[in-house]
Scaffold this motif. Structure first.
Motif, short mmCIF file in Angstrom:
data_model
loop_
_atom_site.label_atom_id
_atom_site.label_comp_id
_atom_site.label_asym_id
_atom_site.label_seq_id
_atom_site.Cartn_x
_atom_site.Cartn_y
_atom_site.Cartn_z
N GLN A 114 -124.39 -34.57 74.28
CA GLN A 114 -124.91 -34.70 72.99
C GLN A 114 -123.76 -35.18 72.11
OE1 GLN A 114 -126.47 -32.56 75.36
NE2 GLN A 114 -127.89 -32.10 75.21
N ASP A 115 -122.98 -34.39 71.85
CA ASP A 115 -122.13 -34.11 70.71
C ASP A 115 -120.94 -34.83 71.02
OD1 ASP A 115 -123.47 -32.29 69.13
OD2 ASP A 115 -122.55 -30.47 70.16
N ALA A 118 -119.66 -41.21 68.69
CA ALA A 118 -120.23 -42.20 69.18
C ALA A 118 -118.76 -43.30 68.95
CB ALA A 118 -120.54 -43.06 68.00
N ASP A 141 -134.17 -38.37 76.05
CA ASP A 141 -133.13 -38.15 75.13
C ASP A 141 -132.32 -38.43 74.94
OD1 ASP A 141 -136.51 -38.17 73.51
OD2 ASP A 141 -136.46 -35.85 73.74
N THR A 142 -131.83 -37.00 75.85
CA THR A 142 -130.52 -37.61 75.93
C THR A 142 -129.75 -38.75 76.38
OG1 THR A 142 -130.60 -34.74 76.77
CG2 THR A 142 -128.40 -35.66 76.66
N GLN A 144 -130.92 -41.25 76.27
CA GLN A 144 -130.66 -42.15 74.88
C GLN A 144 -129.84 -41.71 74.30
OE1 GLN A 144 -134.88 -42.76 73.32
NE2 GLN A 144 -133.99 -44.23 72.06
N GLU A 145 -129.45 -40.72 74.10
CA GLU A 145 -128.23 -40.79 73.00
C GLU A 145 -126.57 -41.32 73.26
OE1 GLU A 145 -127.67 -36.73 71.50
OE2 GLU A 145 -129.86 -36.18 71.96
N LEU A 146 -126.68 -41.38 74.77
CA LEU A 146 -124.88 -41.32 75.35
C LEU A 146 -125.56 -43.27 75.41
CD1 LEU A 146 -122.73 -40.93 76.63
CD2 LEU A 146 -124.37 -40.93 79.03
N GLU A 148 -126.96 -45.59 74.11
CA GLU A 148 -128.08 -46.32 73.25
C GLU A 148 -126.13 -46.02 72.37
OE1 GLU A 148 -129.20 -42.89 69.81
OE2 GLU A 148 -129.97 -44.43 70.25
N LYS A 149 -125.28 -45.23 72.39
CA LYS A 149 -123.69 -45.35 71.88
C LYS A 149 -122.71 -45.78 72.91
CE LYS A 149 -124.01 -41.60 70.17
NZ LYS A 149 -123.13 -39.92 69.94
#
Length: 267
Positions: A114-115, A118, A141-142, A144-146, A148-149
């Motif tokens: 998560q950290d 981008a 959620d995790t 998606q965070e990955l 989308e970048k």
């Protein structure tokens, strides 16, 4: 940001290294995953050097092989102890190919998926995300965070622990109560994942996040359903041959212990 219940292998790093890839199950898993990745992304065997991010990469068995082919690797993990083991593994791997060809550059990053910045993710031609989702409190959620970048045109190589396999193995072992409760999480300090995933749900997430799935492969569609006696009676080569015969065919694919997909972000 990392969820407080996400798994950190600092206390289990040595056990993980010993248990996950040092036996036949680990060998079968790695063999199928490796060949499947090369089949799905032919550019990995070209002369060009790709930028590869191994997110939550642990010891880096796959990315070390890719570094040996000359690709540039960034391996991240939340566990400092796992990163120490990864450095040792990469060093050993590079020593084995010394004099054969120039390995790619390798960077190790201590931190959660998560950290990851981008910029780091967007630079990657291929992102490996292997056996991480099932250890997360909020896998969608995790993911998606990955995703989308990731930049358009890049490939995600995603492997996850399959809930269908967990259910079916418990059924054939007679653990009906476990199946009825739907609680498939492992015990504390075990190497059984917290959160096995339903394949169709993962496929839907990936598509909703703007990716086109290009391949699906089951990993250990045969071995984990054999009795201990049959596992001992059959050679690794025999089982490997049967794995390859069935790993991309339904319904066997959807009953595999792990499922590996590759998907490309739409332009």
């Amino acid at each position: 940001m990392k969820h407080k219940d996400d798994k950190n292998f600092d206390d289990l790093a040595e056990k993980f290294a010993r248990k996950i890839y040092s036996d036949r199950k680990g060998e079968l898993r790695l063999n199928v995953l490796w060949q499947d990745l090369l089949d799905a992304v032919p550019a990995l065997e070209s002369e060009s050097s790709l930028s590869i991010l191994d997110a939550g990469g642990g010891i880096g068995q796959v990315s070390a092989r890719l570094a040996a082919l000359g690709h540039r690797i960034t391996l991240s993990d939340i566990s400092a102890n796992m990163l120490d083991l990864a450095r040792e593994h990469f060093k050993t791997r590079m020593e084995l190919i010394s004099g054969e060809q120039a390995p790619g550059a390798v960077e190790f990053v201590h931190g959660s998926v998560q950290d990851l910045s981008a910029d780091m993710i967007q630079q990657a031609d291929v992102v490996l995300f292997h056996a991480v989702l099932e250890w997360l409190a909020k896998p969608k959620d995790t993911l998606q965070e990955l995703l989308e970048k990731i930049r358009p045109g890049a490939t995600i190589s995603l492997m996850f622990y399959n809930q269908h396999s967990v259910v079916f193995r418990n059924v054939i072992k007679g653990n009906f109560r476990k199946v009825k409760t739907g609680d498939f999480s492992g015990y504390k300090n075990s190497l059984t994942p917290l959160n096995p995933l339903i394949p169709d749900q993962v496929y839907q997430w990936v598509r909703e996040m703007g990716f086109e799935i290009e391949s699906k492969t089951g990993i250990r569609v045969v071995n984990d359903y054999l009795s201990r006696e049959l596992q001992q009676a059959r050679s690794t080569e025999d089982i490997q041959e049967m794995e390859w015969l069935l790993c991309r065919t339904e319904p066997f694919l959807s009953l595999a212990r792990y499922i590996h997909i590759t998907a490309v972000k739409k332009v």
